[in-house]
Design a protein around this motif. Structure first.
Motif, PDB file in Angstrom:
ATOM      1  N   ALA A   1      29.246  20.903 -59.434  1.00  0.00           N
ATOM      2  CA  ALA A   1      28.338  21.776 -59.079  1.00  0.00           C
ATOM      3  C   ALA A   1      27.950  22.443 -60.556  1.00  0.00           C
ATOM      4  O   ALA A   1      26.747  22.840 -60.618  1.00  0.00           O
ATOM      5  N   ALA A   2      28.848  22.765 -61.411  1.00  0.00           N
ATOM      6  CA  ALA A   2      28.372  23.259 -62.709  1.00  0.00           C
ATOM      7  C   ALA A   2      27.667  22.480 -63.584  1.00  0.00           C
ATOM      8  O   ALA A   2      26.808  22.928 -64.202  1.00  0.00           O
TER       9      ALA A   2
ATOM     10  N   MET B   1      24.843  18.647 -52.025  1.00  0.00           N
ATOM     11  CA  MET B   1      26.212  18.438 -51.855  1.00  0.00           C
ATOM     12  C   MET B   1      26.637  18.776 -50.458  1.00  0.00           C
ATOM     13  O   MET B   1      27.809  18.731 -49.935  1.00  0.00           O
ATOM     14  N   GLY B   2      25.625  18.995 -49.604  1.00  0.00           N
ATOM     15  CA  GLY B   2      26.022  19.268 -48.172  1.00  0.00           C
ATOM     16  C   GLY B   2      26.498  20.398 -47.649  1.00  0.00           C
ATOM     17  O   GLY B   2      27.114  20.626 -46.611  1.00  0.00           O
TER      18      GLY B   2
ATOM     19  N   THR C   1      27.570  28.881 -50.665  1.00  0.00           N
ATOM     20  CA  THR C   1      28.803  28.331 -51.185  1.00  0.00           C
ATOM     21  C   THR C   1      28.685  27.821 -52.487  1.00  0.00           C
ATOM     22  O   THR C   1      29.698  27.879 -53.458  1.00  0.00           O
ATOM     23  N   VAL C   2      27.439  27.193 -53.012  1.00  0.00           N
ATOM     24  CA  VAL C   2      27.267  26.761 -54.324  1.00  0.00           C
ATOM     25  C   VAL C   2      27.501  27.954 -55.398  1.00  0.00           C
ATOM     26  O   VAL C   2      28.127  27.732 -56.422  1.00  0.00           O
ATOM     27  N   SER C   3      26.908  29.184 -54.923  1.00  0.00           N
ATOM     28  CA  SER C   3      27.028  30.319 -55.648  1.00  0.00           C
ATOM     29  C   SER C   3      28.665  30.559 -56.065  1.00  0.00           C
ATOM     30  O   SER C   3      29.025  30.967 -56.936  1.00  0.00           O
ATOM     31  N   LYS C   4      29.299  30.517 -54.980  1.00  0.00           N
ATOM     32  CA  LYS C   4      30.726  30.811 -55.100  1.00  0.00           C
ATOM     33  C   LYS C   4      31.401  29.550 -55.967  1.00  0.00           C
ATOM     34  O   LYS C   4      32.307  29.817 -56.577  1.00  0.00           O
TER      35      LYS C   4
END
Length: 312
Positions: free
Chosen positions: A12-13, A30-31, A36-39
């Motif tokens: 993600a990063a 990523m589905g 969630t991506v922010s987390k």
């Protein structure tokens, strides 16, 4: 948040920081949802997977140190040089950059006279500046014995003209020959107009002088060398707008006090922006006095002078 594999955080990063993808795009890839991506990205920072470094140079560190030490609104440091003219030119560019950022319609901007401010107006003449609905006014009288290029009225006109703004003139010397002449001037309609603008000042731009043989007041012919040297016996370490002050920024009584035409120093300490432009070892006590007395809240200087000030 459900525990997640380190490889997912790295993935993600990489997409966010290296591939410059939006969080919504990463979520779709990523589905997962965007929250969630922010987390994931927050966890990547917490675990040290991502480290953020803000680029900094010694000037920024010096500027921050000066701002903390003297309670400045802003410090602006330029490169040191063996050529004082180069330093003044660099300070002029810094001053103009600052003005671009802080000036706005409806303001009253005051100028003193001096070689540093002369460089500022020359720099402004060569630039394309946004049109400004503002008033530019002299904040001290004009020296009588110097070329018109350095006269405060000329400097005021040139800077105002560069911004497409209004300029106003003062018809009075910085130092009158007698106290009686000064008394007559302060009752003149022109002085009344200019002094009313002083009450409305938003920004002041001043040079900082020192009672030394190279002083602008000697160069302009207002004072002889002996008179300047005698200033040290009064406790004077510097001057702004031809008004002398001590190491704490308090005005000192001189033979010229009741003959000076200038904005009161205490007015400078109340302004949103009181910008001082000065550099050199010999001016350090003068700059220090201006800082301690809060006569300026923005300082434009060079690297060497800044370091000396911090070590005083």
């Amino acid at each position: 948040m459900v525990p997640v594999e380190k490889r997912i955080l790295i993935k993600a990063a990489n997409m966010y920081y290296m591939d410059h993808m939006k969080q919504s795009e990463i979520a779709k890839r990523m589905g997962v949802d965007r929250t969630t991506v922010s987390k994931y990205l927050k966890k990547a920072l917490e675990y040290g997977i991502v480290t953020i470094n803000v680029e900094s140079d010694s000037y920024e560190e010096l500027e921050a140190a000066l701002e903390r030490r003297f309670g400045l609104r802003e410090a602006y440091i330029v490169s040191k040089s063996y050529d004082m003219q180069v330093i003044k030119r660099n300070m002029a560019h810094a001053g103009l950059n600052l003005l671009r950022r802080i000036v706005s319609d409806g303001q009253v901007i005051g100028l003193a006279w001096g070689t540093s401010i002369r460089e500022l107006t020359r720099c402004a003449r060569r630039e394309r500046l946004p049109k400004l609905d503002a008033d530019f006014v002299p904040i001290d009288g004009g020296p009588e014995r110097i070329d018109s290029d350095h006269h405060v009225n000329t400097l005021c006109y040139e800077l105002a003209n560069a911004f497409g703004a209004r300029s106003h003139y003062i018809y009075a010397p910085a130092i009158t020959r007698t106290a009686e002449i000064r008394e007559a001037i302060v009752h003149d309609v022109n002085y009344e107009k200019i002094s009313n603008f002083w009450k409305q000042l938003d920004i002041a731009i001043v040079g900082i002088g020192a009672p030394v043989k190279s002083s602008n007041l000697v160069w302009s012919g207002d004072f002889g060398r002996e008179a300047i040297e005698s200033m040290t016996r009064t406790g004077a370490v510097g001057e702004i707008c031809s008004i002398f002050y001590d190491i704490n920024g308090k005005p000192v009584k001189t033979p010229f006090t009741d003959r000076t035409i200038a904005v009161p120093l205490e007015k400078l300490s109340t302004l949103p922006y009181s910008i001082g432009m000065a550099a050199s070892r010999e001016k350090v006590p003068a700059i220090m006095g201006a800082l301690r007395g809060h006569l300026i809240n923005v300082l434009i200087t060079d690297e060497d002078t800044a370091k000396i000030l911090l070590n005083e």
